[in-house]
Scaffold this motif. Structure first.
Motif, mmCIF file in Angstrom:
data_model
loop_
_atom_site.group_PDB
_atom_site.id
_atom_site.type_symbol
_atom_site.label_atom_id
_atom_site.label_comp_id
_atom_site.label_asym_id
_atom_site.label_seq_id
_atom_site.Cartn_x
_atom_site.Cartn_y
_atom_site.Cartn_z
ATOM 1 N N THR A 1 2.436 -37.622 -8.823
ATOM 2 C CA THR A 1 3.784 -37.959 -8.341
ATOM 3 C C THR A 1 4.737 -36.778 -8.310
ATOM 4 O O THR A 1 5.767 -36.844 -7.616
ATOM 5 C CB THR A 1 4.388 -39.070 -9.217
ATOM 6 O OG1 THR A 1 4.428 -38.625 -10.588
ATOM 7 C CG2 THR A 1 3.573 -40.344 -9.112
ATOM 8 N N HIS A 2 4.433 -35.681 -9.031
ATOM 9 C CA HIS A 2 5.373 -34.568 -9.108
ATOM 10 C C HIS A 2 4.776 -33.239 -8.647
ATOM 11 O O HIS A 2 5.326 -32.578 -7.767
ATOM 12 C CB HIS A 2 5.896 -34.423 -10.548
ATOM 13 C CG HIS A 2 6.778 -35.540 -10.989
ATOM 14 N ND1 HIS A 2 6.291 -36.763 -11.380
ATOM 15 C CD2 HIS A 2 8.136 -35.620 -11.098
ATOM 16 C CE1 HIS A 2 7.298 -37.549 -11.717
ATOM 17 N NE2 HIS A 2 8.429 -36.888 -11.555
ATOM 18 N N ILE A 3 3.652 -32.851 -9.243
ATOM 19 C CA ILE A 3 3.136 -31.500 -9.016
ATOM 20 C C ILE A 3 2.495 -31.362 -7.636
ATOM 21 O O ILE A 3 2.820 -30.428 -6.880
ATOM 22 C CB ILE A 3 2.132 -31.120 -10.129
ATOM 23 C CG1 ILE A 3 2.878 -31.010 -11.455
ATOM 24 C CG2 ILE A 3 1.423 -29.810 -9.797
ATOM 25 C CD1 ILE A 3 1.998 -30.794 -12.656
ATOM 26 N N PHE A 4 1.602 -32.260 -7.274
ATOM 27 C CA PHE A 4 0.923 -32.139 -5.983
ATOM 28 C C PHE A 4 1.870 -32.273 -4.790
ATOM 29 O O PHE A 4 1.764 -31.494 -3.836
ATOM 30 C CB PHE A 4 -0.235 -33.135 -5.894
ATOM 31 C CG PHE A 4 -1.338 -32.876 -6.879
ATOM 32 C CD1 PHE A 4 -1.674 -31.575 -7.249
ATOM 33 C CD2 PHE A 4 -2.065 -33.924 -7.446
ATOM 34 C CE1 PHE A 4 -2.695 -31.323 -8.170
ATOM 35 C CE2 PHE A 4 -3.090 -33.677 -8.357
ATOM 36 C CZ PHE A 4 -3.390 -32.382 -8.721
ATOM 37 N N PRO A 5 2.808 -33.231 -4.784
ATOM 38 C CA PRO A 5 3.744 -33.298 -3.650
ATOM 39 C C PRO A 5 4.575 -32.019 -3.497
ATOM 40 O O PRO A 5 4.848 -31.588 -2.371
ATOM 41 C CB PRO A 5 4.630 -34.498 -4.002
ATOM 42 C CG PRO A 5 3.774 -35.355 -4.859
ATOM 43 C CD PRO A 5 2.957 -34.394 -5.682
ATOM 44 N N GLU A 6 4.976 -31.422 -4.615
ATOM 45 C CA GLU A 6 5.734 -30.168 -4.536
ATOM 46 C C GLU A 6 4.922 -29.067 -3.874
ATOM 47 O O GLU A 6 5.458 -28.200 -3.166
ATOM 48 C CB GLU A 6 6.174 -29.729 -5.941
ATOM 49 C CG GLU A 6 7.006 -28.456 -5.945
ATOM 50 C CD GLU A 6 7.410 -28.024 -7.342
ATOM 51 O OE1 GLU A 6 7.817 -26.846 -7.491
ATOM 52 O OE2 GLU A 6 7.313 -28.833 -8.287
ATOM 53 N N ALA A 7 3.597 -29.082 -4.087
ATOM 54 C CA ALA A 7 2.722 -28.067 -3.496
ATOM 55 C C ALA A 7 2.283 -28.428 -2.086
ATOM 56 O O ALA A 7 1.625 -27.625 -1.413
ATOM 57 C CB ALA A 7 1.489 -27.863 -4.377
ATOM 58 N N GLY A 8 2.614 -29.642 -1.620
ATOM 59 C CA GLY A 8 2.261 -30.046 -0.264
ATOM 60 C C GLY A 8 0.966 -30.829 -0.155
ATOM 61 O O GLY A 8 0.324 -30.826 0.898
ATOM 62 N N PHE A 9 0.609 -31.539 -1.216
ATOM 63 C CA PHE A 9 -0.644 -32.301 -1.227
ATOM 64 C C PHE A 9 -0.406 -33.767 -1.591
ATOM 65 O O PHE A 9 0.553 -34.110 -2.293
ATOM 66 C CB PHE A 9 -1.634 -31.717 -2.239
ATOM 67 C CG PHE A 9 -2.237 -30.400 -1.857
ATOM 68 C CD1 PHE A 9 -3.171 -30.320 -0.828
ATOM 69 C CD2 PHE A 9 -1.871 -29.234 -2.519
ATOM 70 C CE1 PHE A 9 -3.737 -29.108 -0.473
ATOM 71 C CE2 PHE A 9 -2.434 -28.017 -2.172
ATOM 72 C CZ PHE A 9 -3.369 -27.950 -1.145
ATOM 73 N N PHE B 1 -9.669 -34.319 -8.716
ATOM 74 C CA PHE B 1 -8.923 -34.850 -7.585
ATOM 75 C C PHE B 1 -9.497 -34.347 -6.268
ATOM 76 O O PHE B 1 -9.976 -33.212 -6.191
ATOM 77 C CB PHE B 1 -7.460 -34.391 -7.638
ATOM 78 C CG PHE B 1 -6.678 -34.821 -8.838
ATOM 79 C CD1 PHE B 1 -5.925 -35.992 -8.816
ATOM 80 C CD2 PHE B 1 -6.670 -34.044 -9.995
ATOM 81 C CE1 PHE B 1 -5.190 -36.386 -9.908
ATOM 82 C CE2 PHE B 1 -5.930 -34.430 -11.101
ATOM 83 C CZ PHE B 1 -5.182 -35.599 -11.072
ATOM 84 N N VAL B 2 -9.435 -35.172 -5.243
ATOM 85 C CA VAL B 2 -9.591 -34.716 -3.868
ATOM 86 C C VAL B 2 -8.210 -34.785 -3.234
ATOM 87 O O VAL B 2 -7.578 -35.853 -3.211
ATOM 88 C CB VAL B 2 -10.587 -35.584 -3.072
ATOM 89 C CG1 VAL B 2 -10.645 -35.120 -1.617
ATOM 90 C CG2 VAL B 2 -11.973 -35.515 -3.715
ATOM 91 N N LEU B 3 -7.732 -33.635 -2.747
ATOM 92 C CA LEU B 3 -6.374 -33.535 -2.206
ATOM 93 C C LEU B 3 -6.420 -33.288 -0.704
ATOM 94 O O LEU B 3 -7.250 -32.518 -0.219
ATOM 95 C CB LEU B 3 -5.614 -32.388 -2.894
ATOM 96 C CG LEU B 3 -5.568 -32.404 -4.423
ATOM 97 C CD1 LEU B 3 -4.844 -31.151 -4.916
ATOM 98 C CD2 LEU B 3 -4.894 -33.661 -4.933
ATOM 99 N N ARG B 4 -5.514 -33.909 0.008
ATOM 100 C CA ARG B 4 -5.357 -33.646 1.430
ATOM 101 C C ARG B 4 -3.975 -33.053 1.666
ATOM 102 O O ARG B 4 -3.007 -33.388 0.966
ATOM 103 C CB ARG B 4 -5.539 -34.916 2.261
ATOM 104 C CG ARG B 4 -4.571 -36.026 1.944
ATOM 105 C CD ARG B 4 -4.731 -37.207 2.873
ATOM 106 N NE ARG B 4 -3.865 -38.313 2.497
ATOM 107 C CZ ARG B 4 -2.589 -38.416 2.827
ATOM 108 N NH1 ARG B 4 -2.008 -37.449 3.553
ATOM 109 N NH2 ARG B 4 -1.860 -39.458 2.442
ATOM 110 N N PRO B 5 -3.828 -32.182 2.659
ATOM 111 C CA PRO B 5 -2.514 -31.581 2.930
ATOM 112 C C PRO B 5 -1.566 -32.577 3.553
ATOM 113 O O PRO B 5 -1.963 -33.418 4.363
ATOM 114 C CB PRO B 5 -2.841 -30.443 3.891
ATOM 115 C CG PRO B 5 -4.113 -30.849 4.556
ATOM 116 C CD PRO B 5 -4.885 -31.652 3.549
#
Length: 315
Positions: free
Chosen positions: A274-282, A310-314
């Motif tokens: 909810t915080h770190i990945f959205p800030e990085a664009g994921f 995790f599997v992350l998408r841009p």
């Protein structure tokens, strides 16, 4: 010189003596019977612990993660690694040699570099079956470019490499770089992979985020070089999050602080999502809980930490 040789002799003798104390062939018949009963109890206990490696409290995950959580289990690939680690831990002379070398060189050489030199300490994050399950692909799936950041000796890279035409890796340890070059992967410098001029279809960043100086910068840079539509990042991080940098024989704090709130595994994966990945664009596409395994020594068959993968998408 004599003092040094005497120290080596005493060191090896004490390790051998300790090992003999716990080896069944030196025990008397009645004690040996009790010893094997204990082994059976330990085996049952190990199976119970292995089950716990993969379990999380889904109710404590945020709503998004509850829908994308992938339940993993102890499979044949993971069991093969555990069996191999147990076998190696019984090589007494080899373990004595490894222990001696580590003791001598650990004051000025990183543990990773020592392990690369000795060819020990192999790591295991996921099996091939778990890799397919996470990415939701079939065994014949193929893509163009894989970038494995902090690839170590290439053991995990090898699990993924079959599916890619080009495999790029990075690693700071010179002995590990040698292993990667032997496997014919293209080794890029730590300041080179983001400037090659290509887009990567998959980037794996396995247990590196808590071992680098600039974790948020690393996340954002991966986003910049990832194929923008179908590209994916596979990111593994040990939780609880405890960042430090291995420098020579010392441990240091990273230059860039990445604050992760929460105490439990579930609370921290929620914060990443909810915080770190959205800030990085994921955004998170899949999550699973896996054991981060390392080959053991003469005292333990293996060592284990708890990974969130995790599997992350841009975005």
């Amino acid at each position: 010189m004599k003092l040094f040789l005497c120290w080596i002799f005493c060191y090896c003798a004490s390790l051998i003596l300790f090992k003999k104390m716990w080896t069944a062939q030196y025990l008397r018949p009645v004690t040996r019977y009790l010893y094997h009963n204990v082994l059976n109890l330990r085996e049952n206990s190990s199976n119970c612990r292995a089950y716990q490696w993969y379990m999380c409290n889904n109710e404590n995950l945020c709503e998004l993660l509850q829908t994308v959580f992938v339940q993993s289990y102890l499979d044949s690939g993971t069991q093969a690694f555990l069996d191999q680690s147990a076998e190696k831990s019984r090589w007494i002379l080899t373990q004595l040699y490894h222990s001696l070398v580590s003791t001598i060189f650990s004051s000025f050489m990183s543990k990773t570099t020592i392990n690369g030199w000795l060819g020990r300490g192999a790591m295991f994050v996921f099996s091939h079956e778990q890799f397919l399950q996470l990415l939701k692909i079939d065994p014949n799936w193929r893509s163009h470019r894989l970038l494995d950041l902090g690839a170590g000796d290439g053991g995990v890279t090898q699990i993924m490499a079959f599916h890619f035409e080009e495999v790029y890796v990075t690693e700071v340890s010179p002995t590990m770089v040698w292993h990667l070059q032997r496997k014919q992967y293209r080794v890029l410098g730590i300041n080179e992979w983001q400037n090659v001029g290509v887009r990567y279809n998959v980037i794996s960043c396995l247990n590196l985020l808590d071992r680098c100086d600039h974790p948020m910068t690393l996340l954002k840079t991966m986003k910049n070089v990832l194929e923008p539509t179908s590209g994916r990042v596979i990111l593994a991080v040990v939780l609880p999050f405890c960042p430090y940098i291995e420098s020579g024989g010392k441990w240091e704090k990273p230059l860039e602080s990445l604050e992760v709130n929460g105490y439990t595994w579930e609370e921290q994966v929620n914060y990443f999502t909810t915080h770190i990945f959205p800030e990085a664009g994921f955004a998170v596409e899949a999550l699973t809980k896996l054991p981060y395994l390392c080959e053991g020594d003469m005292y333990n068959d293996y060592y284990v930490l708890h990974d969130a993968v995790f599997v992350l998408r841009p975005l």
